[in-house]
Design a protein around this motif. Sequence first.
Motif, mmCIF file in Angstrom:
data_model
loop_
_atom_site.group_PDB
_atom_site.id
_atom_site.type_symbol
_atom_site.label_atom_id
_atom_site.label_comp_id
_atom_site.label_asym_id
_atom_site.label_seq_id
_atom_site.Cartn_x
_atom_site.Cartn_y
_atom_site.Cartn_z
ATOM 1 N N ASP A 50 -10.146 4.059 15.006
ATOM 2 C CA ASP A 50 -9.872 2.692 15.454
ATOM 3 C C ASP A 50 -8.892 1.964 14.537
ATOM 4 O O ASP A 50 -8.691 0.765 14.659
ATOM 5 C CB ASP A 50 -11.174 1.896 15.570
ATOM 6 N N SER A 51 -8.274 2.679 13.629
ATOM 7 C CA SER A 51 -7.294 2.105 12.711
ATOM 8 C C SER A 51 -5.889 2.299 13.264
ATOM 9 O O SER A 51 -5.459 3.422 13.518
ATOM 10 C CB SER A 51 -7.412 2.781 11.338
ATOM 11 N N PHE A 52 -5.180 1.189 13.482
ATOM 12 C CA PHE A 52 -3.804 1.224 13.977
ATOM 13 C C PHE A 52 -2.889 0.571 12.964
ATOM 14 O O PHE A 52 -3.201 -0.493 12.422
ATOM 15 C CB PHE A 52 -3.689 0.442 15.294
ATOM 16 N N LEU A 53 -1.755 1.197 12.704
ATOM 17 C CA LEU A 53 -0.732 0.640 11.824
ATOM 18 C C LEU A 53 0.599 0.683 12.569
ATOM 19 O O LEU A 53 1.073 1.749 12.927
ATOM 20 C CB LEU A 53 -0.635 1.445 10.525
ATOM 21 N N ASN A 54 1.174 -0.480 12.829
ATOM 22 C CA ASN A 54 2.443 -0.584 13.530
ATOM 23 C C ASN A 54 3.534 -0.771 12.485
ATOM 24 O O ASN A 54 3.628 -1.818 11.858
ATOM 25 C CB ASN A 54 2.402 -1.769 14.497
ATOM 26 N N LEU A 55 4.359 0.252 12.295
ATOM 27 C CA LEU A 55 5.367 0.238 11.238
ATOM 28 C C LEU A 55 6.762 0.340 11.816
ATOM 29 O O LEU A 55 6.960 0.874 12.906
ATOM 30 C CB LEU A 55 5.126 1.381 10.262
ATOM 31 N N GLN A 56 7.722 -0.147 11.038
ATOM 32 C CA GLN A 56 9.122 -0.118 11.449
ATOM 33 C C GLN A 56 9.981 0.051 10.208
ATOM 34 O O GLN A 56 9.846 -0.704 9.255
ATOM 35 C CB GLN A 56 9.452 -1.430 12.146
ATOM 36 N N PRO A 57 10.878 1.049 10.204
ATOM 37 C CA PRO A 57 11.738 1.210 9.027
ATOM 38 C C PRO A 57 12.777 0.093 8.953
ATOM 39 O O PRO A 57 13.204 -0.433 9.974
ATOM 40 C CB PRO A 57 12.407 2.560 9.263
ATOM 41 N N SER A 58 13.147 -0.272 7.751
ATOM 42 C CA SER A 58 14.223 -1.242 7.576
ATOM 43 C C SER A 58 15.508 -0.484 7.280
ATOM 44 O O SER A 58 15.548 0.747 7.306
ATOM 45 C CB SER A 58 13.886 -2.219 6.446
ATOM 46 N N SER A 59 16.547 -1.190 6.977
ATOM 47 C CA SER A 59 17.830 -0.548 6.712
ATOM 48 C C SER A 59 17.734 0.357 5.487
ATOM 49 O O SER A 59 16.978 0.097 4.561
ATOM 50 C CB SER A 59 18.911 -1.601 6.492
ATOM 51 N N GLY A 60 18.467 1.424 5.490
ATOM 52 C CA GLY A 60 18.468 2.345 4.369
ATOM 53 C C GLY A 60 17.297 3.308 4.358
ATOM 54 O O GLY A 60 17.075 3.997 3.376
ATOM 55 N N GLY A 61 16.521 3.356 5.436
ATOM 56 C CA GLY A 61 15.409 4.289 5.515
ATOM 57 C C GLY A 61 14.180 3.883 4.737
ATOM 58 O O GLY A 61 13.254 4.670 4.564
ATOM 59 N N LYS A 62 14.140 2.643 4.264
ATOM 60 C CA LYS A 62 12.990 2.169 3.492
ATOM 61 C C LYS A 62 11.969 1.518 4.418
ATOM 62 O O LYS A 62 12.304 1.028 5.493
ATOM 63 C CB LYS A 62 13.443 1.170 2.433
ATOM 64 N N ALA A 63 10.731 1.532 3.972
ATOM 65 C CA ALA A 63 9.675 0.836 4.692
ATOM 66 C C ALA A 63 9.734 -0.637 4.304
ATOM 67 O O ALA A 63 10.176 -0.984 3.208
ATOM 68 C CB ALA A 63 8.312 1.419 4.329
ATOM 69 N N LYS A 64 9.316 -1.487 5.209
ATOM 70 C CA LYS A 64 9.292 -2.918 4.904
ATOM 71 C C LYS A 64 8.155 -3.187 3.924
ATOM 72 O O LYS A 64 7.059 -2.652 4.063
ATOM 73 C CB LYS A 64 9.116 -3.727 6.174
ATOM 74 N N ALA A 65 8.429 -4.023 2.932
ATOM 75 C CA ALA A 65 7.476 -4.257 1.840
ATOM 76 C C ALA A 65 6.139 -4.791 2.351
ATOM 77 O O ALA A 65 5.079 -4.351 1.906
ATOM 78 C CB ALA A 65 8.078 -5.203 0.811
ATOM 79 N N TYR A 66 6.171 -5.720 3.299
ATOM 80 C CA TYR A 66 4.904 -6.275 3.787
ATOM 81 C C TYR A 66 4.102 -5.215 4.542
ATOM 82 O O TYR A 66 2.863 -5.236 4.525
ATOM 83 C CB TYR A 66 5.140 -7.526 4.646
ATOM 84 N N GLN A 67 4.778 -4.260 5.174
ATOM 85 C CA GLN A 67 4.061 -3.202 5.871
ATOM 86 C C GLN A 67 3.462 -2.204 4.890
ATOM 87 O O GLN A 67 2.378 -1.665 5.135
ATOM 88 C CB GLN A 67 4.986 -2.512 6.872
ATOM 89 N N VAL A 68 4.134 -1.977 3.767
ATOM 90 C CA VAL A 68 3.570 -1.120 2.718
ATOM 91 C C VAL A 68 2.285 -1.755 2.192
ATOM 92 O O VAL A 68 1.278 -1.073 1.993
ATOM 93 C CB VAL A 68 4.591 -0.890 1.577
ATOM 94 N N ARG A 69 2.289 -3.066 2.011
ATOM 95 C CA ARG A 69 1.079 -3.773 1.552
ATOM 96 C C ARG A 69 -0.035 -3.673 2.596
ATOM 97 O O ARG A 69 -1.208 -3.502 2.257
ATOM 98 C CB ARG A 69 1.402 -5.230 1.242
ATOM 99 N N GLN A 70 0.324 -3.771 3.886
ATOM 100 C CA GLN A 70 -0.679 -3.634 4.954
ATOM 101 C C GLN A 70 -1.299 -2.243 4.955
ATOM 102 O O GLN A 70 -2.512 -2.097 5.127
ATOM 103 C CB GLN A 70 -0.046 -3.904 6.320
ATOM 104 N N VAL A 71 -0.470 -1.226 4.766
ATOM 105 C CA VAL A 71 -0.967 0.154 4.725
ATOM 106 C C VAL A 71 -1.920 0.317 3.549
ATOM 107 O O VAL A 71 -3.003 0.889 3.687
ATOM 108 C CB VAL A 71 0.199 1.167 4.645
ATOM 109 N N ARG A 72 -1.535 -0.190 2.375
ATOM 110 C CA ARG A 72 -2.385 -0.087 1.186
ATOM 111 C C ARG A 72 -3.738 -0.759 1.428
ATOM 112 O O ARG A 72 -4.790 -0.194 1.116
ATOM 113 C CB ARG A 72 -1.704 -0.725 -0.027
ATOM 114 N N ALA A 73 -3.720 -1.936 2.017
ATOM 115 C CA ALA A 73 -4.968 -2.657 2.291
ATOM 116 C C ALA A 73 -5.853 -1.874 3.261
ATOM 117 O O ALA A 73 -7.075 -1.792 3.076
ATOM 118 C CB ALA A 73 -4.656 -4.041 2.840
ATOM 119 N N GLU A 74 -5.246 -1.280 4.281
ATOM 120 C CA GLU A 74 -6.014 -0.506 5.256
ATOM 121 C C GLU A 74 -6.594 0.762 4.633
ATOM 122 O O GLU A 74 -7.751 1.118 4.890
ATOM 123 C CB GLU A 74 -5.131 -0.153 6.457
ATOM 124 N N LEU A 75 -5.836 1.437 3.799
ATOM 125 C CA LEU A 75 -6.344 2.647 3.138
ATOM 126 C C LEU A 75 -7.483 2.308 2.176
ATOM 127 O O LEU A 75 -8.446 3.061 2.061
ATOM 128 C CB LEU A 75 -5.215 3.372 2.415
#
Length: 82
Positions: A50-75
């Motif tokens: 039941d865990s969903f993470l909606n992610l989107q890469p930013s320019s340069g192939g990097k992950a968006k910082a706020y999404q990295v924080r969301q992933v960390r919180a979920e893990l």
Amino acid sequence: MSKVEKLFERLMAGRTDVNFLFDDLSTVLTKLGYTARTTKGSHVIFQRGDSFLNLQPSSGGKAKAYQVRQVRAELKRLNLNP
């Protein structure tokens, strides 16, 4: 220590949110049992139970910082380790 374990430690340390590559984040999530599903545009939804993470890469192939924080919180919430 494997590459995934090093990436996981770097993710959980929280010091490189701005410079975390999207492919590295995808690798960690896949190794932890998430399945990737692409949608319209550049969004990728990772699901594990039941865990969903909606992610989107930013320019340069990097992950968006706020999404990295969301992933960390979920893990942390799910207490997942590689």
